[in-house]
Write an enzyme that holds these catalytic residues in place. Structure first.
Site, PDB file in Angstrom:
ATOM      1  N   ASP A  56      11.870  74.676  39.978  1.00  0.00           N
ATOM      2  CA  ASP A  56      10.570  74.697  39.484  1.00  0.00           C
ATOM      3  C   ASP A  56       9.480  75.253  40.573  1.00  0.00           C
ATOM      4  OD1 ASP A  56      11.758  73.964  36.885  1.00  0.00           O
ATOM      5  OD2 ASP A  56      10.688  71.997  37.051  1.00  0.00           O
ATOM      6  N   SER A  57       9.421  74.210  41.829  1.00  0.00           N
ATOM      7  CA  SER A  57       8.477  74.501  42.608  1.00  0.00           C
ATOM      8  C   SER A  57       8.817  75.880  43.343  1.00  0.00           C
ATOM      9  CB  SER A  57       8.153  73.269  43.677  1.00  0.00           C
ATOM     10  OG  SER A  57       9.517  73.095  44.382  1.00  0.00           O
ATOM     11  N   SER A  58      10.324  76.219  43.490  1.00  0.00           N
ATOM     12  CA  SER A  58      10.510  77.314  44.086  1.00  0.00           C
ATOM     13  C   SER A  58      10.342  78.423  43.521  1.00  0.00           C
ATOM     14  CB  SER A  58      12.238  77.306  44.439  1.00  0.00           C
ATOM     15  OG  SER A  58      12.456  76.048  45.308  1.00  0.00           O
ATOM     16  N   SER A 104       9.522  71.069  46.518  1.00  0.00           N
ATOM     17  CA  SER A 104      10.348  69.941  46.568  1.00  0.00           C
ATOM     18  C   SER A 104      11.605  70.565  46.696  1.00  0.00           C
ATOM     19  CB  SER A 104      10.226  69.421  44.993  1.00  0.00           C
ATOM     20  OG  SER A 104      10.706  70.226  43.962  1.00  0.00           O
ATOM     21  N   CYS A 127      10.102  69.903   6.778  1.00  0.00           N
ATOM     22  CA  CYS A 127      10.152  68.552   6.433  1.00  0.00           C
ATOM     23  C   CYS A 127       8.673  68.007   5.991  1.00  0.00           C
ATOM     24  CB  CYS A 127      11.146  67.740   7.368  1.00  0.00           C
ATOM     25  SG  CYS A 127      12.717  68.244   7.344  1.00  0.00           S
ATOM     26  N   HIS A 173      16.102  70.760   8.605  1.00  0.00           N
ATOM     27  CA  HIS A 173      15.567  71.153  10.014  1.00  0.00           C
ATOM     28  C   HIS A 173      16.448  72.378  10.262  1.00  0.00           C
ATOM     29  CE1 HIS A 173      13.001  68.033  11.055  1.00  0.00           C
ATOM     30  NE2 HIS A 173      13.642  67.158  10.196  1.00  0.00           N
ATOM     31  N   GLY A 207      13.295  72.018  44.590  1.00  0.00           N
ATOM     32  CA  GLY A 207      13.883  72.380  43.376  1.00  0.00           C
ATOM     33  C   GLY A 207      13.654  73.517  42.586  1.00  0.00           C
ATOM     34  N   GLU A 254      16.044  73.969  13.046  1.00  0.00           N
ATOM     35  CA  GLU A 254      15.948  74.086  14.599  1.00  0.00           C
ATOM     36  C   GLU A 254      17.203  73.253  15.168  1.00  0.00           C
ATOM     37  OE1 GLU A 254      13.150  70.618  13.592  1.00  0.00           O
ATOM     38  OE2 GLU A 254      13.939  72.591  12.535  1.00  0.00           O
TER      39      GLU A 254
END
Length: 508
Positions: free
Chosen positions: A224-226, A220, A78, A166, A222, A168
């Site tokens: 991500d932190s785990s 936390s 684009c 597009h 969650g 994607e």
């Protein structure tokens, strides 16, 4: 080093989707602002994103591509496609017809490698107000639509392609094939970006970075932190100390349940009860940003106090993921604040710790795949995302211990209900919101005037876009009945049917 695709961002709402599609091919890619082009080492191909800007405006975003053109294959999408034509002397003008939504792409050159294995007529998604009207002589047209003459082109003497749709987005039905053609066939990028390869390279990088120094990480509960904690543990073992703070804004029983699970994984983790400190910091605050900042500051204060008790700590590890970083940087400097990211910035100078972020190149679903690769237990791996500020931003208005208690009970009934009915894994994220609204109700023969709650459940891949879940009416009726009967202080339950965009997943 692993080879990669470089995506230059001109501010398109779809830029992250381009990266997602490239990553789905097991190819590593990075997004950078068009005016902050990084080193091109190991870059095998470059993609120019779309943009809300027009190449016709005086202050149009203008990249410096002299180190890319004639050296690295280039695909403009684009705005990117229009800028290339404009730069080389072609014409881009305002579209005479509306060019938004679905269109049928008609292939003119089936031999072109960008269009290999794409149907003669293929549905694509248009989203632009300008269009390419004239191209230089050394540019050939390879596809069009009914309204767009130059829907796809290529340079005869250079490895440059451009498309005015597009690939994607989901609505471009063969978009993944087109992206694969560019990334794999044209740019010759290796498909070696896998969870296992990420674990191996990240563990080695952590060891080389940290050496014999110690790292502290705030858990936390969650994903991500785990995952960050397990990667660090795998790399440096006892050099890692985790701190799990009970901010009083977690789900019911979460602090004790998750703390036990962390200890069973062999993590060196310390639990800290700081509920009252957070409640005091939140007293009287109603504005969502004020609450987020108060929660973030209080966490840092508590965390710092605990970290000071440790010896030889030189590093602070964070579970920052790629969308956190992208949303905190835009092509024109810091982007407009939708909400503060608790993992990006905000570290006070006095902590004097170096930052290590082992997940900063990953999207959310990639974090889960890495977690599965390193055998993170299902109870944590498949948990729904939970906001860093916790229930503090699911209680609209001011926060206190009693409101937290009420919302914890409501949330518990909702989440356990999803699990009981086999719906939990069909939902990306779910939770309850305590509204600053009281309504009249009748219980028995008595009039009540109590609080209302909203239930929220969405489907998504990585949280960047989301749709509301069409949960069965019978399930919603059962959960609503249980909440009203069991949770004192609630007499009305609603269900949120807003999608993202235009809404956000969280209310605050």
């Amino acid at each position: 080093m692993i080879d990669k695709i470089l995506i230059l961002d001109f501010g398109s709402q779809y830029t992250q989707l381009i990266a997602r599609r490239v990553r789905e091919l097991n190819v590593y890619c990075e997004i950078h602002p068009y005016n902050k082009i990084p080193s091109l080492e190991n870059v095998s191909g470059v993609i120019l994103s779309g943009s809300p800007s027009s190449v016709r405006q005086e202050d149009a975003p203008t990249p410096e591509l002299s180190n890319i053109i004639d050296k690295i294959p280039l695909l403009g999408i684009c705005y990117g496609a229009q800028w290339l034509i404009h730069h080389y002397g072609g014409k881009v003008q305002k579209s005479e017809t509306r060019e938004y939504g679905r269109a049928m792409l008609k292939i003119k050159n089936h031999q072109d490698p960008l269009l290999d294995n794409i149907s003669s007529e293929s549905q694509v998604w248009m989203s632009h107000g300008d269009t390419i009207t004239d191209t230089p002589d050394y540019v050939i047209n390879i596809a069009r639509t009914e309204d767009v003459k130059n829907a796809a082109y290529r340079f005869l003497d250079r490895d440059i392609w451009g498309i005015q749709f597009h690939p994607e987005v989901y609505h471009t039905t063969e978009g993944k094939t087109l992206i694969s053609n560019f990334v794999i066939n044209i740019a010759k990028t290796s498909q070696n970006w896998t969870p296992d390869s990420f674990v191996d390279s990240t563990v080695e990088e952590i060891r080389n970075t940290v050496k014999n120094e110690h790292v502290v990480l705030g858990l936390s509960g969650g994903v991500d932190s785990s995952v960050a904690a397990l990667l660090l543990h795998k790399a440096i073992g006892s050099q890692l100390t985790c701190i799990f703070v009970d901010n009083g804004l977690l789900r019911k029983n979460e602090f004790s349940d998750v703390l036990d699970k962390y200890k069973s994984l062999g993590l060196n983790v310390k639990g800290v009860d700081a509920k009252q400190i957070f409640y005091d910091a939140l007293a009287g605050l109603k504005d969502p940003e004020d609450k987020r900042k108060a929660i973030g500051k209080t966490f840092i204060d508590v965390f710092d106090q605990e970290a000071q008790l440790l010896n030889n700590v030189k590093w602070l590890a964070q579970g920052t993921i790629y969308p956190d970083i992208i949303e905190s940087v835009s092509v024109n400097g810091p982007s407009a604040t939708i909400k503060s990211h608790h993992n990006v910035g905000g570290l006070p100078d006095y902590m004097k710790l170096k930052i290590i972020e082992p997940l900063k190149t990953l999207f959310k679903d990639e974090v889960r795949r890495v977690g599965k690769s390193i055998q993170l237990p299902e109870i944590i791996l498949n948990r729904h995302p939970f906001p860093g500020p916790g229930l503090g931003i699911r209680i609209l208005g001011d926060v206190n211990a009693e409101k937290v208690r009420i919302l914890q009970e409501v949330d518990y009934i909702f989440i356990e209900g999803l699990k009981k009915h086999g719906l939990y894994n069909d939902v990306w994220q779910a939770g309850a919101i305590l509204l600053p609204v009281q309504s009249v109700g009748v219980m028995g023969d008595e009039r009540t005037y109590e609080n209302a709650v909203a239930l929220r459940a969405v489907s998504s891949t990585d949280g960047m876009t989301a749709d509301w879940c069409h949960l069965p009416y019978e399930f919603l009726a059962e959960v609503s009945n249980q909440i009203i009967n069991r949770v004192k202080g609630i007499n009305r339950v609603t269900y949120d049917i807003s999608s993202k965009p235009p809404a956000t997943i969280e209310w605050e």
